[in-house]
Design an enzyme around this catalytic site. Sequence first.
Site, PDB file in Angstrom:
ATOM      1  N   GLY A 241     202.101  19.645 -46.831  1.00 48.01           N
ATOM      2  CA  GLY A 241     203.551  19.677 -47.001  1.00 48.01           C
ATOM      3  C   GLY A 241     204.112  20.895 -47.672  1.00 48.01           C
ATOM      4  O   GLY A 241     205.345  21.059 -47.725  1.00 48.01           O
ATOM      5  N   GLU A 275     195.560  18.804 -46.790  1.00 48.14           N
ATOM      6  CA  GLU A 275     195.780  18.927 -45.347  1.00 48.14           C
ATOM      7  C   GLU A 275     196.931  19.879 -45.026  1.00 48.14           C
ATOM      8  O   GLU A 275     197.964  19.474 -44.482  1.00 48.14           O
ATOM      9  CB  GLU A 275     196.036  17.539 -44.758  1.00 48.14           C
ATOM     10  CG  GLU A 275     194.849  16.589 -44.940  1.00 48.14           C
ATOM     11  CD  GLU A 275     195.208  15.125 -44.799  1.00 48.14           C
ATOM     12  OE1 GLU A 275     196.420  14.818 -44.677  1.00 48.14           O
ATOM     13  OE2 GLU A 275     194.293  14.287 -44.842  1.00 48.14           O
ATOM     14  N   PRO A 276     196.789  21.176 -45.359  1.00 46.07           N
ATOM     15  CA  PRO A 276     197.848  22.123 -45.015  1.00 46.07           C
ATOM     16  C   PRO A 276     197.902  22.354 -43.512  1.00 46.07           C
ATOM     17  O   PRO A 276     196.870  22.385 -42.833  1.00 46.07           O
ATOM     18  CB  PRO A 276     197.406  23.401 -45.740  1.00 46.07           C
ATOM     19  CG  PRO A 276     195.917  23.303 -45.765  1.00 46.07           C
ATOM     20  CD  PRO A 276     195.626  21.835 -45.970  1.00 46.07           C
ATOM     21  N   GLY A 277     199.112  22.501 -42.998  1.00 39.96           N
ATOM     22  CA  GLY A 277     199.287  22.832 -41.578  1.00 39.96           C
ATOM     23  C   GLY A 277     200.168  24.053 -41.445  1.00 39.96           C
ATOM     24  O   GLY A 277     199.711  25.171 -41.224  1.00 39.96           O
ATOM     25  N   ARG A 278     201.470  23.830 -41.629  1.00 39.12           N
ATOM     26  CA  ARG A 278     202.467  24.898 -41.518  1.00 39.12           C
ATOM     27  C   ARG A 278     202.110  26.097 -42.397  1.00 39.12           C
ATOM     28  O   ARG A 278     202.269  27.252 -42.000  1.00 39.12           O
ATOM     29  CB  ARG A 278     203.824  24.318 -41.926  1.00 39.12           C
ATOM     30  CG  ARG A 278     205.002  25.237 -41.705  1.00 39.12           C
ATOM     31  CD  ARG A 278     206.241  24.680 -42.407  1.00 39.12           C
ATOM     32  NE  ARG A 278     206.430  23.259 -42.210  1.00 39.12           N
ATOM     33  CZ  ARG A 278     207.197  22.720 -41.264  1.00 39.12           C
ATOM     34  NH1 ARG A 278     207.845  23.500 -40.419  1.00 39.12           N
ATOM     35  NH2 ARG A 278     207.324  21.407 -41.170  1.00 39.12           N
ATOM     36  N   ARG A 314     212.201  23.373 -32.512  1.00 42.72           N
ATOM     37  CA  ARG A 314     212.647  23.200 -33.888  1.00 42.72           C
ATOM     38  C   ARG A 314     214.146  23.463 -34.104  1.00 42.72           C
ATOM     39  O   ARG A 314     214.804  22.688 -34.817  1.00 42.72           O
ATOM     40  CB  ARG A 314     211.818  24.063 -34.834  1.00 42.72           C
ATOM     41  CG  ARG A 314     210.349  23.666 -34.899  1.00 42.72           C
ATOM     42  CD  ARG A 314     209.587  24.401 -35.991  1.00 42.72           C
ATOM     43  NE  ARG A 314     210.007  23.945 -37.311  1.00 42.72           N
ATOM     44  CZ  ARG A 314     210.815  24.608 -38.117  1.00 42.72           C
ATOM     45  NH1 ARG A 314     211.291  25.804 -37.769  1.00 42.72           N
ATOM     46  NH2 ARG A 314     211.158  24.102 -39.295  1.00 42.72           N
ATOM     47  N   CYS A 346     219.567  23.326 -19.442  1.00 35.90           N
ATOM     48  CA  CYS A 346     220.908  22.755 -19.275  1.00 35.90           C
ATOM     49  C   CYS A 346     221.232  21.765 -20.393  1.00 35.90           C
ATOM     50  O   CYS A 346     221.408  20.558 -20.176  1.00 35.90           O
ATOM     51  CB  CYS A 346     221.028  22.088 -17.907  1.00 35.90           C
ATOM     52  SG  CYS A 346     220.994  23.251 -16.544  1.00 35.90           S
ATOM     53  N   GLU A 347     221.274  22.260 -21.614  1.00 37.31           N
ATOM     54  CA  GLU A 347     221.660  21.511 -22.809  1.00 37.31           C
ATOM     55  C   GLU A 347     222.367  22.472 -23.747  1.00 37.31           C
ATOM     56  O   GLU A 347     221.887  23.591 -23.975  1.00 37.31           O
ATOM     57  CB  GLU A 347     220.422  20.973 -23.552  1.00 37.31           C
ATOM     58  CG  GLU A 347     219.551  20.027 -22.765  1.00 37.31           C
ATOM     59  CD  GLU A 347     219.963  18.581 -22.916  1.00 37.31           C
ATOM     60  OE1 GLU A 347     220.913  18.323 -23.683  1.00 37.31           O
ATOM     61  OE2 GLU A 347     219.335  17.732 -22.272  1.00 37.31           O
ATOM     62  N   TYR A 375     204.305  24.082 -35.139  1.00 39.03           N
ATOM     63  CA  TYR A 375     205.242  23.181 -34.461  1.00 39.03           C
ATOM     64  C   TYR A 375     206.071  23.930 -33.409  1.00 39.03           C
ATOM     65  O   TYR A 375     207.217  23.563 -33.136  1.00 39.03           O
ATOM     66  CB  TYR A 375     206.146  22.468 -35.472  1.00 39.03           C
ATOM     67  CG  TYR A 375     205.352  21.740 -36.514  1.00 39.03           C
ATOM     68  CD1 TYR A 375     204.686  20.556 -36.197  1.00 39.03           C
ATOM     69  CD2 TYR A 375     205.213  22.248 -37.802  1.00 39.03           C
ATOM     70  CE1 TYR A 375     203.914  19.904 -37.138  1.00 39.03           C
ATOM     71  CE2 TYR A 375     204.447  21.591 -38.759  1.00 39.03           C
ATOM     72  CZ  TYR A 375     203.809  20.419 -38.417  1.00 39.03           C
ATOM     73  OH  TYR A 375     203.037  19.780 -39.362  1.00 39.03           O
TER      74      TYR A 375
END
Length: 421
Positions: A241, A275-278, A314, A346-347, A375
């Site tokens: 986190g 548990e690092p990710g980012r 994101r 198309c958004e 991500y």
Amino acid sequence: MNHFHYIDGELHAEDVAIARIAEAVGTPFYCYSTATLERHYAVFAGALGAAGLDATVCFACKANPNIAVIHTLARLGAGADVVSEGELRQALAAGVPPERIVFSGVGKTRAELDFAVATGILQINVESEPELRMLSEVAAARGVRMPVSIRVNPDVDAGTHAKITTGKKENKFGIEWNRIREVYNLAGSLPGLDVVGIACHIGSQLTEIEPFRQAFLRVRDLVDMLRADGVDIRRLDLGGGLGVPYDDETPPSPTAYAEIMRDTLGDLGCRVIVEPGRLLVGNAGILVSRVIHVKEGSTRTFLIVDAAMNDLMRPALYDAHHAIIPVAEPGPGTVLAAVDVVGPVCETGDTFARQRPLPPMAAGDLLAFGTAGAYGAAMSSTYNTRPLIPEVLVRGAEFKVVRARPSFEQMRALESLPDWF
């Protein structure tokens, strides 16, 4: 720190010109830097070691499940935190030893639990009583005792985006801290389980240290209580986190994070799993896109690029900020103008930035979206029947496509018409 920089007026990944990769693989594409991955892991693991913690670093594969990325980290000693059988298989294919893999997640199926037990991974983090009973049945049927930690929901506000906070009582994750005693009593009565620890993860992209301190102190209280009940707590899975700077954030350093962990939990004699990710992969990647059109509207200018929300979700999902820089370095004194950077999907939500000051751009020019290694590709889709985009890994003066762009024929080969047609 990252290894994306200008050399002689051109953006490079380490020693490779981004324009050279674009010419070889087409746009859009993701580009990852090996040197950045290695540096981030070394800094993070070094901080834990300097704090005197008996720590195992398990990369959160959900941030970037590319096997080349996972393998790069595994060679440095990283394990893996997985949340699906698919991620578990990716980690194994990337060379992560089963004894360094932790399986987390709130909705593991019986088949996934059976595969994890058969594989012999380090532990499973259980998030509910039904899961506890299911895992007991699966492990007992295989005649093994599966190491488990039970994930506590400490009811701590991580102070992050509402969609990525996980430690409040209204979130779906874990078991409320005030029910932990009865759940550990249940776990101790079930066959096939070896209850080894407590797991806790309060959210992603935290930019303050205080929520970690609050959560760790609650974990400490629970360890004392459970040990008094005779439960042999010997592992603490503290999740990840820790945030990264996308814009003007100043997240805590790995050193500060490790020190708060040591000060609150370091004397308990437990093995720590983090548990690092980012933190490991975010700044190690960029998304490269090419300008299709510059469209002048009545109130603003639109820079229409060939990347879209299906490639980088994101901004549409979280209103997230990503730095946007031209691949060709602007000259001194270049005047910036506010533009909306948008994709072709198309958004209206297919918007990367609104009124972002950028130098003059023309059709065909290349742009890079920063801090896209986490991500980005992991959350991409084929919306609007757009192929998934290539992922490229750079090492020094070399680059390699580590996930290819599928052709339309390859995409269509997964579909079929029913016999009645």
